[in-house]
Design a protein around this motif. Structure first.
Motif, short mmCIF file in Angstrom:
data_model
loop_
_atom_site.label_atom_id
_atom_site.label_comp_id
_atom_site.label_asym_id
_atom_site.label_seq_id
_atom_site.Cartn_x
_atom_site.Cartn_y
_atom_site.Cartn_z
N PRO A 133 0.25 -8.91 -21.95
CA PRO A 133 1.40 -8.07 -21.59
C PRO A 133 2.72 -8.77 -21.91
O PRO A 133 2.82 -10.00 -21.86
CB PRO A 133 1.24 -7.86 -20.09
CG PRO A 133 0.30 -8.90 -19.63
CD PRO A 133 -0.54 -9.31 -20.80
N LEU A 134 3.71 -7.97 -22.24
CA LEU A 134 5.05 -8.50 -22.54
C LEU A 134 5.73 -8.93 -21.24
O LEU A 134 5.62 -8.26 -20.22
CB LEU A 134 5.90 -7.44 -23.22
CG LEU A 134 5.53 -7.09 -24.65
CD1 LEU A 134 6.32 -5.87 -25.11
CD2 LEU A 134 5.80 -8.26 -25.56
N ALA A 135 6.45 -10.02 -21.31
CA ALA A 135 7.19 -10.51 -20.14
C ALA A 135 8.38 -9.60 -19.84
O ALA A 135 8.77 -9.45 -18.69
CB ALA A 135 7.68 -11.93 -20.38
N SER A 136 8.95 -8.98 -20.87
CA SER A 136 10.12 -8.13 -20.67
C SER A 136 9.78 -6.77 -20.06
O SER A 136 10.63 -6.07 -19.57
CB SER A 136 10.84 -7.90 -22.01
OG SER A 136 9.99 -7.19 -22.90
N ARG A 137 8.50 -6.41 -20.10
CA ARG A 137 8.08 -5.11 -19.56
C ARG A 137 7.82 -5.26 -18.06
O ARG A 137 7.00 -6.09 -17.64
CB ARG A 137 6.81 -4.65 -20.27
CG ARG A 137 6.41 -3.26 -19.93
CD ARG A 137 5.34 -2.80 -20.89
NE ARG A 137 4.54 -1.75 -20.32
CZ ARG A 137 4.93 -0.48 -20.26
NH1 ARG A 137 6.07 -0.13 -20.74
NH2 ARG A 137 4.15 0.42 -19.71
N PRO A 138 8.49 -4.47 -17.23
CA PRO A 138 8.31 -4.60 -15.79
C PRO A 138 6.90 -4.18 -15.37
O PRO A 138 6.33 -3.25 -15.90
CB PRO A 138 9.35 -3.66 -15.19
CG PRO A 138 9.70 -2.71 -16.28
CD PRO A 138 9.45 -3.42 -17.57
N GLN A 139 6.34 -4.91 -14.42
CA GLN A 139 5.01 -4.62 -13.91
C GLN A 139 5.09 -3.45 -12.92
O GLN A 139 6.12 -3.22 -12.29
CB GLN A 139 4.42 -5.85 -13.21
CG GLN A 139 4.27 -7.04 -14.13
CD GLN A 139 3.31 -6.77 -15.27
OE1 GLN A 139 2.24 -6.21 -15.06
NE2 GLN A 139 3.69 -7.14 -16.47
N ALA A 140 3.98 -2.75 -12.76
CA ALA A 140 3.93 -1.63 -11.83
C ALA A 140 4.11 -2.13 -10.40
O ALA A 140 3.58 -3.17 -10.02
CB ALA A 140 2.60 -0.91 -11.96
N LYS A 141 4.86 -1.37 -9.62
CA LYS A 141 5.07 -1.74 -8.23
C LYS A 141 3.80 -1.48 -7.43
O LYS A 141 3.08 -0.52 -7.69
CB LYS A 141 6.22 -0.92 -7.63
CG LYS A 141 7.57 -1.24 -8.23
CD LYS A 141 8.70 -0.64 -7.43
CE LYS A 141 8.55 0.85 -7.26
NZ LYS A 141 9.69 1.49 -6.66
N PRO A 142 3.52 -2.30 -6.43
CA PRO A 142 2.36 -2.04 -5.58
C PRO A 142 2.54 -0.75 -4.79
O PRO A 142 3.66 -0.41 -4.40
CB PRO A 142 2.28 -3.24 -4.66
CG PRO A 142 3.53 -4.01 -4.84
CD PRO A 142 4.21 -3.52 -6.08
N VAL A 143 1.45 -0.05 -4.56
CA VAL A 143 1.49 1.23 -3.87
C VAL A 143 1.04 1.05 -2.43
O VAL A 143 0.00 0.44 -2.17
CB VAL A 143 0.54 2.23 -4.58
CG1 VAL A 143 0.52 3.57 -3.86
CG2 VAL A 143 0.95 2.41 -6.02
N LYS A 144 1.82 1.58 -1.49
CA LYS A 144 1.40 1.48 -0.09
C LYS A 144 0.40 2.59 0.20
O LYS A 144 0.41 3.65 -0.42
CB LYS A 144 2.60 1.58 0.85
CG LYS A 144 3.27 2.93 0.90
CD LYS A 144 4.40 2.94 1.91
CE LYS A 144 5.05 4.31 1.95
NZ LYS A 144 6.13 4.36 2.89
#
Length: 156
Positions: free
Chosen positions: A103-114
């Motif tokens: 994965p690219l470092a510049s691409r934001p990761q998905a936020k955790p879902v509550k």
């Protein structure tokens, strides 16, 4: 790296690892976002995401090109060229191409879902939800019993 250099690198990798010529076009596609590269079935061209070269270097780019060349050569030979096919997996291993790119470092990761848990007072059925529900308005779908809020189960 320019388009001509990418084309030359693709042709070179094709000869070195596959012992076959690459007779179509390889070019950078700035619209690619979630993938390192793409083999086009209709035109037999290969598109590459330039961000992978800029962020992760020539080694990662060579891996992506080898992966796409596996699709290319297997498709032209009429063999299984899709990710799930045994022919594809064997060729990936033979040439040392990655199955997935990093994965690219510049691409934001998905936020955790509550996750919120509700339970029926009468029958005990569990309901998992992402958003809060009004327990005064909604009832159990099985027995029409009253729902109670159990709590938040942490992030996934």
């Amino acid at each position: 790296m320019e388009q001509q250099q990418l084309q030359a690198l693709t042709e070179e990798l094709s000869f070195i690892y596959f012992h076959k010529p690459f007779l179509h076009q390889a070019y950078f596609n700035p619209r690619l976002r979630t993938t390192g590269g793409r083999y086009l079935l209709s035109s037999h061209d290969i598109e590459i995401n330039k961000k992978y070269y800029e962020e992760q270097g020539l080694e990662e780019l060579a891996g992506i090109i080898k992966h796409e060349l596996c699709h290319y050569h297997l498709h032209l030979e009429g063999k299984g060229y899709q990710h799930r096919d045994a022919d594809f997996r064997e060729l990936l291993q033979k040439v040392g191409a990655p199955r997935f790119c990093r994965p690219l470092a510049s691409r934001p990761q998905a936020k955790p879902v509550k996750r919120l848990e509700y339970r029926c007072k009468t029958c005990g059925t569990r309901y998992m939800r992402r958003r809060r529900i009004n327990t005064e308005r909604y009832v159990c779908g099985k027995c029409k019993g009253k729902l109670i809020f159990i709590g938040e189960l942490g992030k996934i």
